[in-house]
Write a protein that holds these residues in place. Structure first.
Motif, short mmCIF file in Angstrom:
data_model
loop_
_atom_site.label_atom_id
_atom_site.label_comp_id
_atom_site.label_asym_id
_atom_site.label_seq_id
_atom_site.Cartn_x
_atom_site.Cartn_y
_atom_site.Cartn_z
N THR A 1 -53.34 -12.61 -94.26
CA THR A 1 -52.70 -14.03 -94.64
C THR A 1 -50.98 -13.92 -94.35
N GLY A 2 -50.59 -12.82 -94.83
CA GLY A 2 -49.11 -12.45 -94.33
C GLY A 2 -48.85 -12.57 -93.20
N GLU A 3 -49.50 -12.20 -92.34
CA GLU A 3 -49.43 -12.16 -90.79
C GLU A 3 -49.17 -13.64 -90.45
N ARG A 4 -49.87 -14.26 -90.52
CA ARG A 4 -50.18 -15.71 -90.28
C ARG A 4 -48.84 -16.34 -90.84
N LEU A 5 -48.51 -16.13 -92.11
CA LEU A 5 -47.23 -16.75 -92.51
C LEU A 5 -45.94 -16.47 -92.15
N PHE A 6 -45.98 -14.97 -91.75
CA PHE A 6 -44.70 -14.39 -90.95
C PHE A 6 -44.38 -15.32 -89.98
N ALA A 7 -45.32 -15.35 -88.87
CA ALA A 7 -45.17 -16.21 -87.53
C ALA A 7 -44.58 -17.69 -87.92
N ARG A 8 -45.25 -18.14 -88.93
CA ARG A 8 -44.80 -19.70 -89.14
C ARG A 8 -43.69 -19.88 -90.03
N ALA A 9 -43.34 -18.80 -90.68
CA ALA A 9 -42.01 -18.83 -91.37
C ALA A 9 -40.76 -18.89 -90.69
N ARG A 10 -41.11 -17.78 -89.70
CA ARG A 10 -39.91 -17.67 -88.67
C ARG A 10 -39.78 -19.03 -87.97
N GLN A 11 -40.49 -19.72 -87.48
CA GLN A 11 -40.41 -21.07 -86.92
C GLN A 11 -39.78 -21.98 -87.97
N PHE A 12 -40.28 -22.06 -89.21
CA PHE A 12 -39.73 -22.77 -89.93
C PHE A 12 -38.26 -22.55 -90.41
N LEU A 13 -37.75 -21.25 -90.57
CA LEU A 13 -36.58 -21.13 -90.81
C LEU A 13 -35.78 -21.20 -89.44
N ALA A 14 -36.33 -21.01 -88.47
CA ALA A 14 -35.32 -21.39 -87.11
C ALA A 14 -34.97 -22.69 -87.18
N LEU A 15 -35.95 -23.72 -87.18
CA LEU A 15 -35.80 -25.05 -87.18
C LEU A 15 -34.86 -25.61 -88.43
N ASN A 16 -34.97 -24.91 -89.80
CA ASN A 16 -34.17 -25.20 -90.89
C ASN A 16 -32.74 -24.89 -90.44
N ASP A 17 -32.43 -23.88 -89.78
CA ASP A 17 -31.24 -23.37 -89.62
C ASP A 17 -30.58 -24.16 -88.44
N GLU A 18 -31.67 -24.50 -87.47
CA GLU A 18 -30.87 -25.46 -86.28
C GLU A 18 -30.62 -26.73 -86.73
N ILE A 19 -31.48 -27.49 -87.58
CA ILE A 19 -30.86 -28.50 -88.21
C ILE A 19 -29.60 -28.64 -89.00
#
Length: 296
Positions: A67-85
Motif C-alpha cells: 500500500t505504501g508503494e502505491r501511495l509513494f508513486a501517487r504522492a510524488r505526482q500530487f506534490l509535483a503538481l501542487n508545487d507547479e501550481i
C-alpha cells in the motif's frame, strides 16, 4: 449513496515521501530539520487518516508496504503538481539555474534525450551539466556545488532514489581477441570510477590476472582502446555503444554485480525547475524501450 471525500495534507505527504526516500525516520528528520518524534507522529497520523499501514521494518531498516508503494508513486505526482501550481501562482515558474551532475558513461545515449526534452519544455531554465565519477559527484553535492546528481552505486548500498538497476557487463571489440589475453588488458575510465572496486574484486576472486591499459577520465578515449582491441572494459548494459559488443557467457571472465542509478538532490533545494528535472529523470531516463529497469 454519496462518498465522503477527504483532503490530503501536503505536509504529511512530504514527510511520508522523505521517509520513503531515505528509508529512515532519523535521516528524514535530519533533512526536514525536525525531530524524529515529529516525523514518526506525522507518518502515524497519515496512516490513521487513510486507515492503512505504510511502512514495515526489517533488518535493513524501514520498507514500504504494498500500500505504501502505491501511495509513494501517487504522492510524488500530487506534490509535483501542487508545487507547479504554487510556483505559477506565485510567479516563480520554472526559471533560474539548475546544476546537474552525471557520471561520464551516462552522458551519451542515456542523458542526451532527457536534457533535450527538458530544455524544450523549460527554455527559461539555465541548465548546467557537470560530469565526474560517482564518488566525486557525491562530494560535489555535499559541498553545494551541484543541485541534482545521478550516482552509480552497488545495489542496496545507496540511500538515493533508485531510478534504475542495470547489469554491469564486460565490453569488447566485436570479434576482438583482447578478452582472451592474460594478463587481461582492462581499460577503466578513471581511478575514481564507481565500478573499479567491484571489477577488480571479481577478477581477484576469479583468479584472473590483469593489467590496466588506460585510466584517463575520458570515456571516449576509453572507448577507443576497446574499439582498437587493445583492452576490454565494463559498462552498464544500457550504455554500451552499438559498435561494441557485450561479452556474455564467457567462462573465463567473472560475473559482475548489478549497479543502481540513484538520484540525489541537494539538501534544502526547493526550486520548481529542480523538481521538474527530477520528475523528467523519473519518466524519461533510458526511455521505455530497454529491459532491466527497476523504477521506484
Amino acid at each position: 449513496m454519496s462518498i465522503m471525500i477527504g483532503n490530503l495534507d501536503t505536509s504529511l505527504l512530504r514527510t511520508f515521501v522523505m521517509v520513503a526516500d531515505k528509508a529512515s525516520m532519523t535521516a528524514a528528520a535530519t533533512s526536514l530539520h525536525v525531530t524524529q518524534g515529529a516525523v514518526s507522529q506525522q507518518v502515524r497520523r497519515l496512516e490513521d487518516i487513510l486507515g492503512v499501514t505504510l511502512f514495515e521494518r526489517d533488518r535493513r531498516g524501514l520498507r514500504l508496504t504494498a500500500t505504501g508503494e502505491r501511495l509513494f508513486a501517487r504522492a510524488r505526482q500530487f506534490l509535483a503538481l501542487n508545487d507547479e501550481i504554487w510556483a505559477e501562482m506565485k510567479g516563480e515558474a520554472h526559471s533560474g539555474q539548475v546544476r546537474l551532475g552525471v557520471p561520464f558513461d551516462l552522458v551519451g545515449r542515456a542523458i542526451s534525450p532527457v536534457l533535450k526534452t527538458y530544455n524544450t519544455a523549460f527554455p527559461q531554465v539555465e541548465l548546467s551539466l557537470i560530469c565526474a565519477a560517482s564518488p566525486d559527484l557525491k562530494a560535489a553535492l555535499d559541498a553545494g556545488e551541484i543541485d541534482l546528481a545521478l550516482i552509480e552505486e552497488p545495489v542496496n548500498e545507496g540511500v538515493g532514489e533508485c531510478l534504475r538497476i542495470e547489469r554491469l557487463v564486460w565490453v569488447g571489440a566485436k570479434g576482438g581477441m583482447a578478452r582472451s589475453k592474460r594478463p587481461l588488458p582492462v581499460s577503466m575510465v578513471s581511478q575514481r570510477c564507481a565500478f573499479r572496486p567491484a571489477v577488480f574484486d571479481a577478477l581477484v576472486r576469479h583468479d584472473v590476472p590483469w593489467r590496466t591499459v588506460f585510466e584517463s577520465g575520458n570515456i571516449e578515449a576509453t572507448a577507443v582502446t576497446v574499439r582498437s582491441d587493445m583492452a576490454i572494459t565494463t559498462w552498464l548494459a544500457a550504455t554500451v555503444p552499438d559498435d561494441l559488443e557485450i561479452i556474455a557467457n564467457d567462462p573465463d571472465l567473472p560475473a559482475l554485480p548489478a549497479f543502481a542509478i540513484n538520484m540525489y538532490g541537494a539538501e534544502n533545494a526547493a526550486k520548481p525547475a529542480l523538481f521538474a528535472l527530477a520528475e523528467h529523470m523519473r519518466k524519461h531516463l533510458f526511455g521505455d524501450d530497454r529491459d532491466g529497469a527497476s523504477l521506484k
